[in-house]
Design an enzyme around this catalytic site. Sequence first.
Site, short mmCIF file in Angstrom:
data_model
loop_
_atom_site.label_atom_id
_atom_site.label_comp_id
_atom_site.label_asym_id
_atom_site.label_seq_id
_atom_site.Cartn_x
_atom_site.Cartn_y
_atom_site.Cartn_z
N GLU A 94 0.82 -1.21 0.00
CA GLU A 94 0.00 0.00 0.00
C GLU A 94 0.85 1.26 0.00
O GLU A 94 1.97 1.28 0.53
CB GLU A 94 -0.92 0.01 1.23
CG GLU A 94 -1.94 -1.11 1.22
CD GLU A 94 -2.75 -1.21 2.50
OE1 GLU A 94 -3.95 -1.55 2.40
OE2 GLU A 94 -2.19 -0.95 3.59
N CYS A 351 -0.15 6.81 9.90
CA CYS A 351 1.15 6.28 10.31
C CYS A 351 0.98 4.98 11.10
O CYS A 351 0.23 4.91 12.06
CB CYS A 351 1.86 7.33 11.17
SG CYS A 351 3.48 6.82 11.76
#
Length: 369
Positions: A94, A351
Amino acid sequence: MNIDFPFQQPSLYGYKLNELKSILSPAFRAKQIYHWLYHRYENDAMRMDNISKTMQNYIREHFALSQIYPIRVEHSIDGSKKYLFETYDGHCFESVLIQMRDKKLGHKGEVVESEKWTMCLSSQIGCKVGCAFCFTAKGGFVRNLHASEIVEQVVIMKKDNQMAPHKRVNIVYMGMGEPLDNIENVTRAIEILSESEGLSISARRQTISTSGIAPKIKQLGKLNLGVQLAISLHAVDDKLRSQLIPMNKAYNISDILTEVRAFPIDTRKKVMFEYLMIKGVNDDLKSAKKLLQLLNGIKAKVNLILFNPHEGSTFKRPEINDVRAFADFLIKRGLLCTIRESRGIDISAACGQLREKVKAENVSCETLT
């Protein structure tokens, strides 16, 4: 020319312009092909209509173009997009496109709104580092991404969002993987992306984020690419950092900071230190004081990141008041500090949330063709 191609045919996205000139005749064809790849986003040689049929057939027979395929894109309510790519050998990874809008006053006092784009690229499928707070680590390590696969992430995202070739974007190597564990392919990708006849993304607009492989920081510094450096610090003592980032047992905080101090940085830039704040773990003012001491004498900027919850983690997101107090403590003592606004949380694109696993989720997504 040392290019590691795992494919039966080498990918054109893995070549610098001069390298392509050395293998194509006449040499000016290389510039034409570069224009098709990076200005027109064309990945079919037979549609490159200003080169001869002979050259089109030669390219088709001797080179590959697309080696990663976008199979899904998820849209966040904040404008971010998470791309799921499949590789030539059937793996998935990704990357994230982050859109931010800036408002400032124009020369006539009017409010001018502009958009900024940041591409968060993956450098590996999975990761070896095994950070305790990171979802990517849960899937283990599969393999390094090749330079061509890194470059193609940018091309695909630019094409999908109809960006002009030289539209300014920032690149951060903060997706899946540890970039310095794949330093040869990452630095080659940086050089290709910065080619003036290609996408012309300056190395100064590209940031490598590392968990702290000290010898590789030194190696990167010797290359003197002009790239920006970010250190995933996350703790102020070796005991805690070794629990959060097992690699710290091999390269401790002192080892990392020694190499950071020697790293060549543009006089206008600072080394970014990323500090993931976890409730009850490292979010107290005692840690802030120690962080200030550690970074003394370094041209540093601290980026505070709030932990993003994910499946299987027992860590908790900190209280925003504690984060602000931490930031204020540093700022009042002269250390530049920002609180990162998490983007794409609703699509697990923030994150520490990226992972190879393809999940059957009820999200807004589309298949790219």
